[in-house]
Design an enzyme around this catalytic site. Sequence first.
Site, PDB file in Angstrom:
ATOM      1  CD  GLU A 174       1.121  66.611  -3.562  1.00 16.84           C
ATOM      2  OE1 GLU A 174       1.530  65.764  -4.378  1.00 16.84           O
ATOM      3  OE2 GLU A 174       1.869  67.408  -2.967  1.00 16.84           O
ATOM      4  CG  ASN A 192       6.101  63.826   0.951  1.00 16.26           C
ATOM      5  OD1 ASN A 192       5.944  62.682   0.519  1.00 16.26           O
ATOM      6  ND2 ASN A 192       6.401  64.844   0.161  1.00 16.26           N
ATOM      7  CD  GLU A 193       9.381  63.171  -2.525  1.00 16.78           C
ATOM      8  OE1 GLU A 193       9.691  64.280  -2.988  1.00 16.78           O
ATOM      9  OE2 GLU A 193       9.040  62.204  -3.239  1.00 16.78           O
ATOM     10  CE1 TYR A 204       5.315  59.783  -8.883  1.00 15.13           C
ATOM     11  CE2 TYR A 204       7.047  60.483  -7.380  1.00 15.13           C
ATOM     12  CZ  TYR A 204       5.700  60.369  -7.699  1.00 15.13           C
ATOM     13  OH  TYR A 204       4.750  60.829  -6.826  1.00 15.13           O
ATOM     14  CD  GLU A 229       4.863  60.931  -3.391  1.00 15.94           C
ATOM     15  OE1 GLU A 229       5.439  61.342  -4.410  1.00 15.94           O
ATOM     16  OE2 GLU A 229       4.699  61.606  -2.360  1.00 15.94           O
ATOM     17  CD  GLN A 263      -0.650  63.185  -6.675  1.00 14.59           C
ATOM     18  OE1 GLN A 263      -1.691  63.777  -6.473  1.00 14.59           O
ATOM     19  NE2 GLN A 263       0.541  63.690  -6.327  1.00 14.59           N
TER      20      GLN A 263
HETATM   21  O1  AHR Z   1       3.457  63.239  -6.729  1.00 16.76           O
HETATM   22  C1  AHR Z   1       4.035  64.483  -6.989  1.00 16.76           C
HETATM   23  C2  AHR Z   1       5.166  64.816  -6.039  1.00 16.76           C
HETATM   24  O2  AHR Z   1       6.213  63.910  -6.208  1.00 16.76           O
HETATM   25  C3  AHR Z   1       4.862  64.720  -4.565  1.00 16.76           C
HETATM   26  O3  AHR Z   1       4.247  65.856  -4.069  1.00 16.76           O
HETATM   27  C4  AHR Z   1       6.222  64.561  -3.961  1.00 16.76           C
HETATM   28  O4  AHR Z   1       6.186  63.861  -2.741  1.00 16.76           O
HETATM   29  C5  AHR Z   1       6.995  63.828  -5.034  1.00 16.76           C
HETATM   30  O5  AHR Z   1       8.229  64.401  -5.273  1.00 16.76           O
END
Ligand code: AHR
Length: 516
Positions: free
Chosen positions: A46, A193-194, A263, A320, A369
């Site tokens: 990103e 995205n999201e 995450y 992600e 990332q």
């Molecule tokens: O990876 C960082 C951020 O995490 C991304 O931009 C977003 O899609 C997610 O919340």
Amino acid sequence: MLSAATVSALMLAASTSAATLTAEATLKVDQPGPKIDKYVYGQFSEHLGAGIYEGVWVGEGSKIPNVRGIRTDVVNALKEIKVPLIRWPGGCFADEYHWRDGIGPRDQRPSRKNNWWGGSPESNHFGTHEFFDFAEQVGADAYVSINVGSGDPTEMREWIEYMTSPGEDTLAQERRKNGRDKPFKVPVIGIGNESWGCGGSMTPEYYSNEYRRFNEFFHKGADNPALRIAVGPPSGGDDDNWTEVVMKQIGSGRMDGLSLHYYTLPTGQWEKKGASINFSRQAWVDTFSRTLKLEDFIVKHGAIMDKYDPEKKVALYVDEWGTWYDVEPGTNPGHLYQLNTLRDGVLAAVNFNFFHKHADRVKMTAVAQTINVLQAMILTKDDKILLTPTYYAFKMYVPFQDSTSLPLELNPPTFTSGDKTLPAINASAAKGKDGKTYIGLANMNPDDEVKLTVNLGTLKATKVSGEVLTAPKMDARNEMGVPATVVPVSYKGGKISGNKLTLNLPAKSVVVVKLD
Ligand code: AHR
């Protein structure tokens, strides 16, 4: 100064505190499962912190060796792990990105503020042409996320036409004028995205309508065969309703994939996520306990998808995933720069094993990332780069790309810490493109080795070879400018006798073996 007697006593205590756990598994080579798509080893890059600028783009005039502004050391390192797919330009950044800002002469491109990530200046020097150049130099396919949150279907349609049209139309001619004759290859496009959060704060009903509207102008076909990825449930995976509504209202005929973001935060708290180094044993255990939940979410959302798509035409794209720690002290909090240790390498392998196990639905993932951001493969500092333990876990698992999954029934021993009991190991097996059988294993136990006996069933193998990634300390890491120490080395802990394979898996390790 410690006396010899004290040293001996300490050594004895250290050697008696570690135990050898035992486990058994059965491999079923005669019951091959689905293909493990190479896209499972995708990456997310990103416009965030030093992810693109510094990490990939240094500009043509840089002293750092580069090809058309893209750093050569990074490209070479990514080629080694055979990156199959790169997702770009975001993330949250994607829903404020206007593609026209990033084409044409660089000195005439507008400078913008990167509102999501520290308010840093965005020069737009890395745009569509630079991204495809990067992906092509690496040998990866492109996954482009388009702006739904603050863009419109016309902007999407024109960008797709610009990238993919082979004809004589004005947008294709503009692309040619900007230096690219042939259309770019765009196999995957994310529609938002999201969208439940930074992508527009939408409800699932509203997003589903938006998706349907954008899809109508997507014109999937010969020029644009891209897989369409819809936004999946809010990160953390608890919102079943999002998946229900989106699957029902968009319908499997209008999408090819549904994304899932997850995450791993050691504490589970966004305000104080936990440190990337110098962490406690309990933090190690908490981190693994949280990463194990990703499998639960894959199963849970996969089951909802089954209701609306029993033929599994829509894939689950975990686009992600990875660890998210407190930023490295002294760095910009909006740049999400964190260090990477053995813990990250083992955690990557744990997640690969889940993805393999659920290969019937999980057809693609993207670790967050690639460079200098979150659970990165590579950290850079000026003209130096460092390859992280996560990088090496990806490297060890390359033989699983486009392999055929094989059932591996495993009875893992457990270990307990505080109120948490975890399986010590997880594993997966596959038949590689070279016809060989591979087993990938992660030992999450920070103290004890595991002796695993695998019943090989009908597999006739006489030789076991492979690699192991481990280190004495839980937060062992590679450091900039000095030779790497957390690297895979030849594995000598395997033995085959008849149809029994035994593997000694060191505490806190990743092991990948090949059976001949
Ligand atoms: O990876 C960082 C951020 O995490 C991304 O931009 C977003 O899609 C997610 O919340």
